[in-house]
Design a protein around this motif. Structure first.
Motif, PDB file in Angstrom:
ATOM      1  N   ILE A   1       4.425  89.631  41.011  1.00  0.00           N
ATOM      2  CA  ILE A   1       3.123  89.115  41.436  1.00  0.00           C
ATOM      3  C   ILE A   1       3.242  87.639  41.818  1.00  0.00           C
ATOM      4  CG2 ILE A   1       0.773  88.556  40.655  1.00  0.00           C
ATOM      5  CD1 ILE A   1       0.915  91.067  38.893  1.00  0.00           C
TER       6      ILE A   1
ATOM      7  N   ILE B   1       4.893  87.303  45.191  1.00  0.00           N
ATOM      8  CA  ILE B   1       3.985  87.740  46.262  1.00  0.00           C
ATOM      9  C   ILE B   1       2.919  86.670  46.531  1.00  0.00           C
ATOM     10  CG2 ILE B   1       2.170  89.390  46.846  1.00  0.00           C
ATOM     11  CD1 ILE B   1       3.813  91.541  45.409  1.00  0.00           C
TER      12      ILE B   1
ATOM     13  N   MET C   1       7.032  92.617  52.047  1.00  0.00           N
ATOM     14  CA  MET C   1       5.857  92.703  51.200  1.00  0.00           C
ATOM     15  C   MET C   1       5.610  94.143  50.748  1.00  0.00           C
ATOM     16  SD  MET C   1       4.131  90.050  50.292  1.00  0.00           S
ATOM     17  CE  MET C   1       2.520  90.780  50.053  1.00  0.00           C
ATOM     18  N   THR C   2       5.874  95.088  51.637  1.00  0.00           N
ATOM     19  CA  THR C   2       5.694  96.501  51.292  1.00  0.00           C
ATOM     20  C   THR C   2       6.631  96.899  50.151  1.00  0.00           C
ATOM     21  OG1 THR C   2       5.064  97.045  53.562  1.00  0.00           O
ATOM     22  CG2 THR C   2       5.794  98.868  52.155  1.00  0.00           C
TER      23      THR C   2
ATOM     24  N   SER D   1       5.485  95.379  46.918  1.00  0.00           N
ATOM     25  CA  SER D   1       4.289  96.064  46.423  1.00  0.00           C
ATOM     26  C   SER D   1       4.644  97.397  45.768  1.00  0.00           C
ATOM     27  CB  SER D   1       3.301  96.291  47.570  1.00  0.00           C
ATOM     28  OG  SER D   1       2.907  95.064  48.145  1.00  0.00           O
TER      29      SER D   1
ATOM     30  N   LEU E   1       6.096  96.638  42.391  1.00  0.00           N
ATOM     31  CA  LEU E   1       5.025  96.288  41.461  1.00  0.00           C
ATOM     32  C   LEU E   1       4.292  97.532  40.980  1.00  0.00           C
ATOM     33  CD1 LEU E   1       3.274  94.185  40.049  1.00  0.00           C
ATOM     34  CD2 LEU E   1       1.925  93.990  42.148  1.00  0.00           C
ATOM     35  N   ALA E   2       4.023  98.464  41.878  1.00  0.00           N
ATOM     36  CA  ALA E   2       3.335  99.704  41.508  1.00  0.00           C
ATOM     37  C   ALA E   2       4.149 100.505  40.499  1.00  0.00           C
ATOM     38  CB  ALA E   2       3.062 100.539  42.761  1.00  0.00           C
TER      39      ALA E   2
END
Length: 230
Positions: free
Chosen positions: A53, A56, A80-81, A84, A87-88
């Protein structure tokens, strides 16, 4: 290197609460080992999610600061994808391990990067965020609230987190130019007195916690002395 230090600090904050609670209820070594592994995995997952986080949120600042120019999103080695998705996955792991761990994620990682935009005291906020696990570990282990212990250990963990993050901020000479706020930017050369106060408070609170819990010499050596040796 510094993320490793922060991981150790996060784990230490949980460990102080857990091991003090284990001593209070005379938990067996097998149970202590199981709990250590559980909270180590939880704190590592939360810390890693927080780092993702942070990277990002700070992608527009990182290229302006010498220390962070080599971060993967800035260099373009990770999109960024991809960040992400990672992170998920980490959030899913945290939910699977311990649902209440999600409570710690917004505190420890989700909001800390924003504090560097809003206040000159993000280190203090990080201290509070890193201490969220103290009451959780104590109550989960003992099944009761002992506010003297909880507050003293929580304040001690808050202080040590503040000290290390303040030292971290002192190394980033480009923060002010990049528009990042920090205790080091606000206080400059005057950062040592308040940091010393936090250091003394750390020792005092952990000593008090040890006294309240009837701890013996190993607690004081590992809790009060060891964190500052490395």
């Amino acid at each position: 290197m510094w993320h490793t230090c922060l991981l150790i600090i996060t784990a230490s904050c949980l460990a102080w609460g857990l091991l003090s609670a284990a001593y209070f209820v005379a938990l067996s070594m097998n149970e202590v080992a199981k709990n250590i592994l559980f909270y180590a995995l939880l704190s590592t997952s939360i810390h890693c999610a927080g780092c993702v986080i942070d990277v990002i949120f700070d992608r527009d600042f990182d290229w302006k600061v010498e220390r962070s120019k080599g971060r993967p999103i800035v260099l373009g080695t990770i999109t960024m994808t991809e960040a992400s998705i990672l992170l998920a996955v980490l959030v899913a792991v945290i939910c699977y391990i311990f649902t209440l761990g999600v409570v710690g994620l917004p505190a420890c990682g989700g909001t800390y990067p924003l504090m560097k935009r809003w206040t000159y005291w993000p280190s203090l906020f990080l201290g509070f965020a890193a201490s969220w696990g103290v009451p959780f570990t104590w109550v989960a282990t003992t099944g009761q609230f002992k506010w003297g212990m909880i507050l003293n250990v929580a304040i001690a963990s808050c202080c040590t987190s503040y000290i290390y993050d303040a030292i971290y901020a002192c190394q980033d000479k480009d923060d002010e130019k990049a528009g990042v706020k920090s205790t080091a930017v606000r206080l400059g050369e005057g950062i040592r007195p308040p940091s010393s106060v936090f250091g003394v408070t750390f020792f005092a609170c952990l000593l008090r916690a040890g006294y309240l819990n009837g701890q013996r010499l190993p607690f004081y050596l590992m809790g009060d002395v060891a964190p500052f040796l490395w």
